[in-house]
Enzyme design. Structure first.
Site, short mmCIF file in Angstrom:
data_model
loop_
_atom_site.label_atom_id
_atom_site.label_comp_id
_atom_site.label_asym_id
_atom_site.label_seq_id
_atom_site.Cartn_x
_atom_site.Cartn_y
_atom_site.Cartn_z
N GLN A 124 12.07 29.55 111.14
CA GLN A 124 13.49 29.45 111.50
C GLN A 124 14.04 30.81 111.91
OE1 GLN A 124 16.09 28.80 108.14
NE2 GLN A 124 17.45 27.50 109.32
N GLY A 125 14.51 30.92 113.13
CA GLY A 125 15.02 32.20 113.64
C GLY A 125 16.53 32.19 113.76
N GLU A 247 19.27 21.38 105.91
CA GLU A 247 18.82 22.43 104.98
C GLU A 247 19.63 22.39 103.68
OE1 GLU A 247 19.20 26.25 106.85
OE2 GLU A 247 17.68 27.14 105.54
N ASN A 369 25.89 30.97 98.52
CA ASN A 369 26.77 30.04 97.81
C ASN A 369 28.24 30.44 97.94
OD1 ASN A 369 24.47 28.72 97.27
ND2 ASN A 369 24.76 28.62 95.05
N GLU A 370 28.49 31.74 98.17
CA GLU A 370 29.90 32.13 98.42
C GLU A 370 30.40 31.43 99.68
OE1 GLU A 370 27.45 34.35 97.79
OE2 GLU A 370 28.06 35.08 95.82
C1 LIG Z 1 14.14 33.44 100.35
C2 LIG Z 1 14.89 33.55 101.63
C3 LIG Z 1 14.41 32.92 102.76
C4 LIG Z 1 15.08 33.05 103.98
N1 LIG Z 1 14.53 32.45 105.08
C5 LIG Z 1 15.16 32.59 106.27
C6 LIG Z 1 14.58 32.02 107.45
O1 LIG Z 1 13.50 31.41 107.40
N2 LIG Z 1 15.21 32.18 108.63
C7 LIG Z 1 16.40 32.84 108.71
O2 LIG Z 1 16.94 32.91 109.82
N3 LIG Z 1 16.98 33.40 107.63
C8 LIG Z 1 16.37 33.30 106.40
N4 LIG Z 1 16.94 33.87 105.29
C9 LIG Z 1 18.13 34.68 105.42
C10 LIG Z 1 19.39 34.04 104.87
O3 LIG Z 1 19.82 33.01 105.71
C11 LIG Z 1 20.44 35.15 104.75
O4 LIG Z 1 19.99 36.08 103.78
C12 LIG Z 1 21.80 34.60 104.33
O5 LIG Z 1 22.36 33.79 105.33
C13 LIG Z 1 22.78 35.73 104.00
O6 LIG Z 1 22.87 36.64 105.06
P1 LIG Z 1 22.67 38.21 104.79
O7 LIG Z 1 21.41 38.39 104.01
O8 LIG Z 1 22.80 38.92 106.08
O9 LIG Z 1 23.84 38.62 103.80
P2 LIG Z 1 25.35 38.91 104.21
O10 LIG Z 1 25.84 37.89 105.17
O11 LIG Z 1 25.46 40.35 104.60
O12 LIG Z 1 26.10 38.69 102.82
C14 LIG Z 1 26.11 39.68 101.78
C15 LIG Z 1 26.99 39.17 100.66
O13 LIG Z 1 28.35 39.04 101.12
C16 LIG Z 1 28.83 37.71 100.87
N5 LIG Z 1 29.70 37.29 101.98
C17 LIG Z 1 29.50 37.45 103.31
N6 LIG Z 1 30.51 36.90 104.01
C18 LIG Z 1 31.36 36.35 103.11
C19 LIG Z 1 32.59 35.63 103.21
N7 LIG Z 1 33.13 35.33 104.39
N8 LIG Z 1 33.18 35.19 102.05
C20 LIG Z 1 32.62 35.46 100.84
N9 LIG Z 1 31.47 36.16 100.68
C21 LIG Z 1 30.85 36.60 101.80
C22 LIG Z 1 27.58 36.85 100.86
O14 LIG Z 1 27.79 35.64 100.13
C23 LIG Z 1 26.57 37.77 100.17
O15 LIG Z 1 26.75 37.71 98.77
C24 LIG Z 1 16.29 33.78 104.05
C25 LIG Z 1 16.79 34.40 102.90
C26 LIG Z 1 16.10 34.31 101.70
C27 LIG Z 1 16.67 35.00 100.49
#
Ligand SMILES: Cc1cc2nc3c(=O)[nH]c(=O)nc-3n(C[C@H](O)[C@H](O)[C@H](O)COP(=O)(O)OP(=O)(O)OC[C@H]3O[C@@H](n4cnc5c(N)ncnc54)[C@H](O)[C@@H]3O)c2cc1C
Length: 387
Positions: A124-125, A247, A369-370
């Site tokens: 998934q990209g 998902e 979850n946020e």
């Molecule tokens: C085990 C695992 C597998 C994954 N596999 C994939 C995959 O196959 N393909 C893929 O594309 N991605 C994948 N991901 C990535 C995942 O989708 C992202 O980590 C996730 O969407 C969060 O984005 P981020 O890491 O950039 O964190 P950020 O978006 O930077 O968030 C950081 C923190 O800020 C909080 N936050 C951000 N915005 C808000 C808001 N508006 N209100 C309240 N809180 C907020 C978030 O909840 C989090 O706690 C995977 C992640 C994990 C941990």
């Protein structure tokens, strides 16, 4: 709601149970390592050979035409029998429902059977270095040229990307567009020129993630029958939301998985010496077990609605919060029961400490979850957006 199963459903369950009891492999190791992944692939191919890989799909694509109820029964039996993680899950449970909903006939006929047979392996990209929770800020772009698209940009956190052959993802196809508009949902084989896949390690020691770089990569229109664009050009957000619905909603994490973990927890309690079985841990265990049962009941309610034509919509966010937090608690209770011994329980897949480490990522992947709580507040409860 009628909670009893028909004779046909019970017979389907009995067939699944008998096959799984004989065939479920032990100790494949983590599917998020190169070695483990290849062992898991053999298992995926064994499932496919006996038509248990994708039970609810049409027979022509390797399935059994099973109903959604039968699929739930299969999932329950799968985890009850100790079936390993499905390394094909991002294809089978995320991309496939979207291909069924938005794919043209050629795309369906090509992509689905090869996915079911674990010949093509999909990752998934979505995420990029600056687009995680805020997925609409995707910057990877696809520029239209004669006979195809030129891809540029970077994806990250692609689960098992280093072992996969294909990626599905969002790319900006209208350079003048912003946010949710002007994105397209592309299916990209990794063997085109200009794609670099770089695997990297996780904190738990597995190597299951990859970054994917696109440098002037030419994606020909004929790289897949029916073309690489799923749904309409520039309308990929809508298509992507169908994938995130799968998902967070029904398909990625069925209740069978958590009920099996809850049962293992009860077994662990029975094996735990009296001096470590405090009343507080006992109460938490009972509560976690009840939450697993509640998730099952909620899923039955959801499926009843879906069968009657409802769509899941924003409720899938509630689902995701529930299963991910339940998984953390089930594993936390287990670690409390194991006490200091939990540190030594870092063995093969299925061990509690390894499971706990992965459970901790549940509230992050599939949208944190946020963010799910924001969606539930605004779209399920109708609360105003924060200013
Ligand atoms: C085990 C695992 C597998 C994954 N596999 C994939 C995959 O196959 N393909 C893929 O594309 N991605 C994948 N991901 C990535 C995942 O989708 C992202 O980590 C996730 O969407 C969060 O984005 P981020 O890491 O950039 O964190 P950020 O978006 O930077 O968030 C950081 C923190 O800020 C909080 N936050 C951000 N915005 C808000 C808001 N508006 N209100 C309240 N809180 C907020 C978030 O909840 C989090 O706690 C995977 C992640 C994990 C941990």
């Amino acid at each position: 709601m009628d909670l009893s199963w028909t004779e046909e459903e019970e017979s389907f369950r009995a067939d699944a149970r008998a096959w799984l009891e004989t065939n479920v492999p032990r100790d494949l190791g983590s599917g998020d390592t190169a070695d483990g992944f290849s062992r898991h692939l053999e298992w995926e191919r064994a499932l496919f050979a006996d038509r248990w890989a994708v039970v609810s799909w049409p027979e022509a694509y390797g399935g059994r035409d099973a109903s959604i109820w039968e699929w739930l029964l299969f999932e329950e039996e799968y985890y009850r029998a100790g079936g390993p993680q499905r390394v094909t899950q991002n294809g089978v449970f995320l991309l496939a429902p979207t291909v069924f909903a938005f794919g043209n006939q050629d795309q369906q006929d090509h992509v689905l059977p090869r996915m079911a047979a674990a010949e093509d392996l999909w990752c998934q990209g979505w995420s990029e270095p600056n687009a995680g929770s805020d997925l609409a800020s995707v910057r990877s772009k696809a520029t239209r040229v004669d006979g195809g698209w030129i891809l540029d940009g970077q994806k990250t956190w692609t689960t098992r990307g280093a072992f996969c052959t294909h990626l599905f993802g969002l790319f900006r196809t209208d350079p003048a567009s912003e946010r949710h508009r002007g994105l397209s949902y592309l299916m990209v084989p990794f063997d085109i020129e200009g794609v670099t896949v770089r695997g990297f390690g996780r904190l738990d020691g597995d190597e299951g993630f990859a970054e994917v770089f696109f440098d002037d990569a030419f994606l020909p229109d004929d790289c897949l029958p029916g073309g690489p664009v799923l749904g309409d050009v520039d309308n990929g957000w809508r298509v992507a939301m169908a994938t995130t619905g799968s998902e967070r909603g029904l398909t990625l994490r069925s209740p069978g998985r958590f009920r099996a973990t809850a049962q293992r927890l009860v077994d662990l309690w029975s094996e735990t010496p009296d001096e470590r079985r405090g009343a507080v841990v006992r109460d938490r265990l009972v509560e976690a077990w009840m939450r697993a049962e509640a998730y099952d009941a909620f899923t039955l309610q959801t499926v009843t609605g879906l069968v009657e034509g409802d769509e899941m919509g924003a409720e899938s966010s509630l689902n995701k919060i529930w299963w991910s937090e339940l998984d953390v608690e089930l594993h936390r209770v287990a670690l409390d029961l194991l006490g200091a011994g939990a540190e030594l329980d870092a063995g093969p897949e299925g061990a509690w400490s390894k499971g706990w480490q992965f459970a901790l990522s549940g509230p992050i992947y599939a949208g944190t979850n946020e963010i799910q709580r924001n969606i539930a507040a605004e779209r399920v409860l109708g609360l105003p957006r924060p200013k």
